[in-house]
Design a protein around this motif. Sequence first.
Motif, PDB file in Angstrom:
ATOM      1  N   GLY A  28       0.686   3.630  -8.452  1.00  0.00           N
ATOM      2  CA  GLY A  28       0.300   4.953  -7.984  1.00  0.00           C
ATOM      3  C   GLY A  28       0.321   5.144  -6.478  1.00  0.00           C
ATOM      4  O   GLY A  28      -0.211   6.138  -5.966  1.00  0.00           O
ATOM      5  N   GLN A  29       0.944   4.235  -5.727  1.00  0.00           N
ATOM      6  CA  GLN A  29       0.945   4.319  -4.259  1.00  0.00           C
ATOM      7  C   GLN A  29       1.806   5.479  -3.763  1.00  0.00           C
ATOM      8  O   GLN A  29       2.661   6.007  -4.480  1.00  0.00           O
ATOM      9  N   PRO A  30       1.611   5.882  -2.486  1.00  0.00           N
ATOM     10  CA  PRO A  30       2.530   6.822  -1.848  1.00  0.00           C
ATOM     11  C   PRO A  30       3.938   6.245  -1.802  1.00  0.00           C
ATOM     12  O   PRO A  30       4.122   5.024  -1.707  1.00  0.00           O
ATOM     13  N   ILE A  31       4.937   7.134  -1.833  1.00  0.00           N
ATOM     14  CA  ILE A  31       6.340   6.719  -1.806  1.00  0.00           C
ATOM     15  C   ILE A  31       7.043   7.420  -0.656  1.00  0.00           C
ATOM     16  O   ILE A  31       6.874   8.627  -0.444  1.00  0.00           O
ATOM     17  N   ILE A  32       7.851   6.640   0.080  1.00  0.00           N
ATOM     18  CA  ILE A  32       8.576   7.155   1.249  1.00  0.00           C
ATOM     19  C   ILE A  32       9.997   6.609   1.239  1.00  0.00           C
ATOM     20  O   ILE A  32      10.211   5.445   0.893  1.00  0.00           O
ATOM     21  N   VAL A  33      10.958   7.412   1.629  1.00  0.00           N
ATOM     22  CA  VAL A  33      12.301   6.905   1.922  1.00  0.00           C
ATOM     23  C   VAL A  33      12.273   6.441   3.368  1.00  0.00           C
ATOM     24  O   VAL A  33      12.324   7.255   4.302  1.00  0.00           O
ATOM     25  N   TYR A  70      16.437   9.908  -7.113  1.00  0.00           N
ATOM     26  CA  TYR A  70      14.992   9.843  -6.979  1.00  0.00           C
ATOM     27  C   TYR A  70      14.212  11.059  -7.462  1.00  0.00           C
ATOM     28  O   TYR A  70      12.982  11.068  -7.355  1.00  0.00           O
ATOM     29  N   SER A  71      14.848  12.086  -7.989  1.00  0.00           N
ATOM     30  CA  SER A  71      14.097  13.291  -8.355  1.00  0.00           C
ATOM     31  C   SER A  71      13.095  13.028  -9.476  1.00  0.00           C
ATOM     32  O   SER A  71      12.064  13.702  -9.564  1.00  0.00           O
ATOM     33  N   TYR A  86       9.658  10.442   5.307  1.00  0.00           N
ATOM     34  CA  TYR A  86      10.960   9.801   5.456  1.00  0.00           C
ATOM     35  C   TYR A  86      11.060   9.155   6.826  1.00  0.00           C
ATOM     36  O   TYR A  86      10.291   9.446   7.747  1.00  0.00           O
ATOM     37  N   CYS A  87      12.035   8.252   6.942  1.00  0.00           N
ATOM     38  CA  CYS A  87      12.368   7.635   8.230  1.00  0.00           C
ATOM     39  C   CYS A  87      13.881   7.613   8.350  1.00  0.00           C
ATOM     40  O   CYS A  87      14.573   6.929   7.594  1.00  0.00           O
ATOM     41  N   ASP A 127       0.823  -1.207   0.000  1.00  0.00           N
ATOM     42  CA  ASP A 127       0.000   0.000   0.000  1.00  0.00           C
ATOM     43  C   ASP A 127       0.856   1.255   0.000  1.00  0.00           C
ATOM     44  O   ASP A 127       0.386   2.330  -0.382  1.00  0.00           O
ATOM     45  N   ILE A 128       2.107   1.131   0.470  1.00  0.00           N
ATOM     46  CA  ILE A 128       3.083   2.220   0.430  1.00  0.00           C
ATOM     47  C   ILE A 128       4.356   1.667  -0.184  1.00  0.00           C
ATOM     48  O   ILE A 128       4.781   0.560   0.148  1.00  0.00           O
ATOM     49  N   VAL A 129       4.966   2.415  -1.076  1.00  0.00           N
ATOM     50  CA  VAL A 129       6.239   2.015  -1.680  1.00  0.00           C
ATOM     51  C   VAL A 129       7.356   2.654  -0.866  1.00  0.00           C
ATOM     52  O   VAL A 129       7.372   3.871  -0.666  1.00  0.00           O
ATOM     53  N   THR A 130       8.283   1.837  -0.399  1.00  0.00           N
ATOM     54  CA  THR A 130       9.341   2.325   0.484  1.00  0.00           C
ATOM     55  C   THR A 130      10.707   2.097  -0.136  1.00  0.00           C
ATOM     56  O   THR A 130      10.955   1.082  -0.779  1.00  0.00           O
ATOM     57  N   LEU A 131      11.606   3.045   0.088  1.00  0.00           N
ATOM     58  CA  LEU A 131      12.959   3.015  -0.463  1.00  0.00           C
ATOM     59  C   LEU A 131      13.975   3.125   0.661  1.00  0.00           C
ATOM     60  O   LEU A 131      13.812   3.933   1.571  1.00  0.00           O
ATOM     61  N   HIS A 132      15.030   2.325   0.601  1.00  0.00           N
ATOM     62  CA  HIS A 132      16.146   2.433   1.538  1.00  0.00           C
ATOM     63  C   HIS A 132      17.373   2.910   0.779  1.00  0.00           C
ATOM     64  O   HIS A 132      17.743   2.310  -0.246  1.00  0.00           O
ATOM     65  N   ASN A 133      17.979   3.947   1.276  1.00  0.00           N
ATOM     66  CA  ASN A 133      19.148   4.490   0.590  1.00  0.00           C
ATOM     67  C   ASN A 133      20.044   5.194   1.602  1.00  0.00           C
ATOM     68  O   ASN A 133      19.590   6.086   2.323  1.00  0.00           O
ATOM     69  N   TYR A 134      21.326   4.796   1.642  1.00  0.00           N
ATOM     70  CA  TYR A 134      22.271   5.386   2.585  1.00  0.00           C
ATOM     71  C   TYR A 134      23.352   6.212   1.881  1.00  0.00           C
ATOM     72  O   TYR A 134      24.496   6.251   2.330  1.00  0.00           O
ATOM     73  N   ASP A 135      22.972   6.886   0.800  1.00  0.00           N
ATOM     74  CA  ASP A 135      23.875   7.873   0.209  1.00  0.00           C
ATOM     75  C   ASP A 135      24.204   8.937   1.248  1.00  0.00           C
ATOM     76  O   ASP A 135      23.424   9.191   2.178  1.00  0.00           O
ATOM     77  N   GLN A 136      25.355   9.598   1.076  1.00  0.00           N
ATOM     78  CA  GLN A 136      25.844  10.517   2.098  1.00  0.00           C
ATOM     79  C   GLN A 136      25.535  11.983   1.819  1.00  0.00           C
ATOM     80  O   GLN A 136      25.738  12.831   2.691  1.00  0.00           O
ATOM     81  N   TYR A 137      25.049  12.266   0.613  1.00  0.00           N
ATOM     82  CA  TYR A 137      24.818  13.662   0.247  1.00  0.00           C
ATOM     83  C   TYR A 137      23.423  13.815  -0.358  1.00  0.00           C
ATOM     84  O   TYR A 137      22.946  12.938  -1.096  1.00  0.00           O
ATOM     85  N   GLY A 138      22.814  14.961  -0.080  1.00  0.00           N
ATOM     86  CA  GLY A 138      21.511  15.226  -0.637  1.00  0.00           C
ATOM     87  C   GLY A 138      21.507  15.207  -2.154  1.00  0.00           C
ATOM     88  O   GLY A 138      20.528  14.779  -2.774  1.00  0.00           O
TER      89      GLY A 138
END
Length: 594
Positions: free
Chosen positions: A503-508, A474-475, A556-557, A456-467
Amino acid sequence: MKINHVKCYQKDYPRPQFVRNRWLNLNGEWDFVFDDENKGEAKEFFKKFPEHAMKIRVPFCYLCKDSGIGDTTRHDIIWYARTLLVDEKWLNGIVNLTFEGSDYRTKVWVNGNFVGSHTGGYSRFAFDIAGYLKCGENLIVVKAEDNFDADRPRGKQRILKNNYGCWYEETTGIYKTVWLDFSSKIAINSVEINPNYDSQSVEFIFDVPHGAGTTVRVDVEHYGHMVASGSRRLNGNYERLEMSLFFDENNAWETDAWDTFHPALYDVKFTLYDCKGNISDEVASYFGFRQIRILGDRILLNNDPIYLKMVLDQGYWEGSHLTPPDEEAILKDVLLIREAGFNGVRKHQKIEDERFYYYCDILGVLVWCEMPSCYRFTDHAIESTVQTWQEIVKQMRNHPSIMTWVPFNESWGLKNIQGSEFQQNYTKSVYYLTKTLDRQKRPVISNDGWEHTLSDIVTLHNYDQYGSELLAAYSDKDKTVKEMQVAGGSIRTVFAKGNHYEGQPIIVSEYGGIALQDGASDAWGYGEKVNGQEAYLKRFDSLTSAIKSMTYMCGYCMTQLTDVMQEKNGLFDMARKEKVPVAKIKEINDRQIF
């Protein structure tokens, strides 16, 4: 922050949503022995406990300092014993010996008689021991069996001799409160509470074994005012009662909704009457009137979009591991989450002491409830996960703070999910099972982080160090959901093969993991360590602001609230000492960019 407890609150009561006045806490000093050769049953420890027994402080596991033992070597079979003085009045009803958590297989004897067993380390279980008790002194004996098997739910507990990566010392045996709960022979076993935000009503589903012919009365109060009452005659074990909560006496108020700014709660009392009209049982509880739902690519709380600002929390303490030192420590963690400007917490790979969810309920913190993972895909992994997950959902589903269910994480125990029809079907079946068990229709995430199937929610894990790296990744929303993403140094797809974005919500749901340089050689975080608070805040600001600037995302989390043993990437150390100014973290979380 002022703590507005609900009416039924009792300090240290382990089950805050289902409260009886008669109970007895059995935490404290127990006798304890290791049984590495597994000879305890043959030697009948359950009848006469060994004289050479040590003392252990329950509910702390033997590996941690607070247990009074602090032996970090592996012992797969352990025994506990204590005596209990029993009054004659106990013998006329039900006496539930309840274990909030014991890892992994637990057997119980009372006065030499086998009472029952339970398998699984993360859910509550109980045995009615009234028939085994006698007036005067009684002997309770518990055997716990654990191992390093990878195909059972173990969360972050290591499967090697020493800690490694982000896996830590195992937790064997009793690690949550042990207690007695007293009731008459005909009593309320459980009540499922389902508020309906749109109809301004609430549904109660009662489980009353042998309850045919009894009547249950429900009284609902809000800030001391009676707002609804009703009763239902029971014709079987399970009965349903729906009540309107709309209250408009002299235009005082309508329905008072629960949210993160105003965590309004309703007090409720259940009274069970026997066939003659005498009170057979009384239970007090509470609930929050709120709704979580998905509308397109947005998450709605009470029909309004909410942006999630969450922190990952693994719930370890320096001297007590997975067990909170006391109730004050639980409250402190929830307050720290709020003080840092987060409106939610992802309780990672752990089912916390239920008082944690209570404090999230009364302080307005949203929670993602996550199943501890297995690490190998077998029939036993499927059976043990499904059994434990069902118990967890049923145990936790009344908490208004819990907004999302997460049965799987990062393909752990599902390493072939990318192309395995069997593993994909498994996650889909658990998705639907969770939906069936939760009538509040909370969102379910099939596989947090990547390689989603049904979610129901699409979640992404990413540990890049810079914005800038997060923006590059992901832009472009279409590119994000259709192509590959970088995650933790490896290439993962957002969806497992054959599954697609709908079309689900997306969160990091994992990022950051920033470690301050502290001189410890085994300390680590994600990416390079930073030198000093200013560098830490700069990186956190860069990453968080980048996520906020991508307006298609719903939140985000951040990893994580506290350090955990060798993993030194928390906002606080394991003693909850501030590592960076929390006010600065709150300022970044509160800042509006989108």
